[in-house]
Design a protein around this motif. Structure first.
Motif, mmCIF file in Angstrom:
data_model
loop_
_atom_site.group_PDB
_atom_site.id
_atom_site.type_symbol
_atom_site.label_atom_id
_atom_site.label_comp_id
_atom_site.label_asym_id
_atom_site.label_seq_id
_atom_site.Cartn_x
_atom_site.Cartn_y
_atom_site.Cartn_z
ATOM 1 N N SER A 75 6.866 10.296 8.365
ATOM 2 C CA SER A 75 6.374 9.447 7.279
ATOM 3 C C SER A 75 7.119 8.110 7.249
ATOM 4 O O SER A 75 6.612 7.114 6.748
ATOM 5 N N LYS A 76 8.338 8.109 7.812
ATOM 6 C CA LYS A 76 9.109 6.858 7.891
ATOM 7 C C LYS A 76 8.424 5.884 8.860
ATOM 8 O O LYS A 76 8.359 4.673 8.598
ATOM 9 N N ILE A 77 7.939 6.435 9.953
ATOM 10 C CA ILE A 77 7.182 5.623 10.922
ATOM 11 C C ILE A 77 5.950 5.025 10.237
ATOM 12 O O ILE A 77 5.696 3.817 10.337
ATOM 13 N N VAL A 78 5.223 5.877 9.542
ATOM 14 C CA VAL A 78 4.002 5.442 8.859
ATOM 15 C C VAL A 78 4.321 4.354 7.837
ATOM 16 O O VAL A 78 3.625 3.340 7.739
ATOM 17 N N LYS A 79 5.410 4.563 7.094
ATOM 18 C CA LYS A 79 5.808 3.605 6.054
ATOM 19 C C LYS A 79 6.190 2.240 6.657
ATOM 20 O O LYS A 79 5.810 1.194 6.128
ATOM 21 N N THR A 80 6.940 2.281 7.752
ATOM 22 C CA THR A 80 7.359 1.029 8.395
ATOM 23 C C THR A 80 6.147 0.255 8.916
ATOM 24 O O THR A 80 6.055 -0.962 8.756
ATOM 25 N N ARG A 81 5.211 0.987 9.537
ATOM 26 C CA ARG A 81 3.991 0.336 10.024
ATOM 27 C C ARG A 81 3.207 -0.284 8.862
ATOM 28 O O ARG A 81 2.681 -1.386 8.978
ATOM 29 N N LYS A 82 3.149 0.436 7.749
ATOM 30 C CA LYS A 82 2.359 -0.004 6.595
ATOM 31 C C LYS A 82 2.962 -1.267 5.953
ATOM 32 O O LYS A 82 2.243 -2.234 5.664
ATOM 33 N N TYR A 83 4.279 -1.241 5.752
ATOM 34 C CA TYR A 83 4.964 -2.404 5.176
ATOM 35 C C TYR A 83 4.698 -3.655 6.026
ATOM 36 O O TYR A 83 4.375 -4.726 5.511
ATOM 37 N N ARG A 84 4.829 -3.474 7.332
ATOM 38 C CA ARG A 84 4.619 -4.555 8.290
ATOM 39 C C ARG A 84 3.219 -5.167 8.142
ATOM 40 O O ARG A 84 3.058 -6.390 8.043
ATOM 41 N N LEU A 85 2.214 -4.288 8.118
ATOM 42 C CA LEU A 85 0.828 -4.750 8.019
ATOM 43 C C LEU A 85 0.556 -5.449 6.688
ATOM 44 O O LEU A 85 -0.087 -6.498 6.635
ATOM 45 N N GLU A 86 1.055 -4.849 5.615
ATOM 46 C CA GLU A 86 0.838 -5.428 4.283
ATOM 47 C C GLU A 86 1.465 -6.810 4.149
ATOM 48 O O GLU A 86 0.847 -7.743 3.631
ATOM 49 N N ASP A 133 -0.347 -9.380 6.218
ATOM 50 C CA ASP A 133 -1.563 -9.782 5.504
ATOM 51 C C ASP A 133 -1.262 -10.875 4.477
ATOM 52 O O ASP A 133 -1.995 -11.861 4.369
ATOM 53 N N LYS A 134 -0.180 -10.686 3.741
ATOM 54 C CA LYS A 134 0.170 -11.684 2.727
ATOM 55 C C LYS A 134 0.483 -13.039 3.372
ATOM 56 O O LYS A 134 0.109 -14.089 2.856
ATOM 57 N N ILE A 135 1.179 -12.991 4.508
ATOM 58 C CA ILE A 135 1.500 -14.239 5.215
ATOM 59 C C ILE A 135 0.217 -14.892 5.740
ATOM 60 O O ILE A 135 -0.005 -16.088 5.562
ATOM 61 N N LEU A 136 -0.642 -14.071 6.349
ATOM 62 C CA LEU A 136 -1.873 -14.610 6.946
ATOM 63 C C LEU A 136 -2.863 -15.094 5.883
ATOM 64 O O LEU A 136 -3.694 -15.957 6.144
ATOM 65 N N ASN A 137 -2.759 -14.531 4.676
ATOM 66 C CA ASN A 137 -3.653 -14.951 3.592
ATOM 67 C C ASN A 137 -3.003 -15.916 2.609
ATOM 68 O O ASN A 137 -3.503 -16.114 1.504
#
Lengths: 122, 122, 122, 122, 122, 122
Positions: free
Chosen positions: B4-15, B18-22
């Motif tokens: 779940s740590k892997i999943v969380k790190t990937r998710k934080y990165r994507l989120e 997104d904020k930077i790109l938007n």
């Protein structure tokens, strides 16, 4: 003249390495041996290891290291397109601070090719 | 839990990306596009480009970047032996200061493999 | 000729420092004063402080700083064995990227010893 | 003679950039375009952007970059006091390891002013 | 509780090092051996070598390395005054960017002393 | 909850700085004083100095420093557009290795704005 710069840089490197290796301090030798071994043929082919060495040298902005790995890359027959792609990875990772080293890499590459044409190893 | 740590790190990165790109500041987008493009298939195969990204990330000691490139390497089917050889090049180039990041890379790699086993993508 | 290189490097350093210290911007002066004071005799003897300065300069890969601390180390009577051990710590911490600076340190050390023999301070 | 060094450095930079931009590898061009655009007039006036470039170059200890941003700052009419304050921020952030680059910056600044006096752009 | 953080950090380090050393990739082992050997008693006493390791770790801004060398320094009986002088050299060399690591070093030092008092090794 | 993270980070910073400043080692104090003074109003307005501090912190990849200068920038009324332009300069200078710190800067900025709205200083 330009090709003599390549010869001079290689010579200085070898001479100073000799002084370090003959200093009587053996752990320098052991580190140098590990360093050499890291780029030998393994699961990763030599040419990709040298390109990794090039990327590492460019992002850490070390011209002497860039010279060495470019010299090795050319010997290993790495193509210009492969070199540009690796240099571009280094430029993107390291940013505009890498640009002076990209200029240096282009300069060395040009000289290495001139040297190779003037003094073929046949 | 570890996976779940892997999943969380990937998710934080994507989120956050997104904020930077938007954010409305378009040159962030252009840089991110260049960054993505640098690792696409070219004269150098994708897996070696990702290994170059890994070496660059390790010598510059950036755990977030190590996570990303290791994740990509595993997806690209890079073998353990290839990863160790690339990590070793980074260790030799960057020295003992890289060791904490080697520990991190080993930890992430272990978790990535557990995640892959627990949650296969078929 | 080689020893004149030592003299020239020392001279350039002093002249430029003078310009900085006489620029009228006083906080440059205050920083330089703190810098000098950090290496004065204290709980740690001067020679070990200079060796710390050498290690810091080598891992940060700053040739000008390596020159200065080596020059100071030789003045403080640091032995070759002590210098090699400190250089080795820097090499291990900083990795192969330090090697060009190790070559430079060997070159400077050789010149400093020649200078000392040719122009003893008695 | 000193002013010719400025001219030579500018010329080398332009020539090598041309070779990079004409290498046929287009992503180099795109990165250079983003780099140029970052310093154009925006919410932050050009002169402060160039001073930010100077601070970034000094803390990352890149003389070629220091040369470029100092050259641009002088063109933009940045005053000596403003330059000293920015250099001081870089010195405080980056520490004594920045001092050799502060010396270089003073040397370049002196030459830029001499060049400007000898060869005004009218 | 605070002392348990020290214990946890030491444990994580040892466990991960074990995984690296038992990975079957022998050159990791050789590098770790060279790393250990660099800090053994020699012409320079152990405690000054550890202080050099501390300075190198602080200027390169590596908290894990700071933890390790501070832990070793305390074991070697380095005094607070000696630690402060070495930290000050690192601060001056590396600048304000070192301050977050100085805060970390103070935090670790406080915890190491609490740990030592609570759990003496007699 | 998020705003409490801002409060906690500020508090930790102040507490640890207090310990450093009260350690009895006076040169820490002198360096901190020089550090504070570098960002005071001068020929360059405070807000541009803080933006320079932000650029320096981002290219050197120091999250604690990014937090501090962002916090100061928001206090000084720097606009989002100005922040983005400065962050973009840092991204271009420092490359993709800066991206994790750009994510952190966006996260902090969001929290700072939430904190400001929830707990206005009137």
């Amino acid at each position: 003249m330009k090709s003599s710069k390549i010869v001079k840089t290689r010579k200085y490197r070898l001479e100073m390495n000799d002084k370090i290796l003959n200093s009587g301090f053996n752990d320098f030798k052991k580190f140098f041996a590990l360093d050499n071994k890291a780029y030998l043929q393994g699961a990763i082919p030599v040419k990709y290891k040298e390109l990794m060495g090039l990327v590492g040298s460019m992002v850490l902005r070390c011209n002497d290291c860039i010279f060495y790995h470019l010299d090795r890359c050319v010997t290993e027959g790495v193509t210009k397109e492969e070199l540009y792609e690796a240099m571009n990875i280094a430029l993107i990772i390291g940013g505009s601070i890498v640009i002076p080293h990209l200029r240096y890499a282009f300069e060395v590459l040009e000289e290495l090719q001139t040297t190779a044409e003037i003094a073929p190893e046949d």
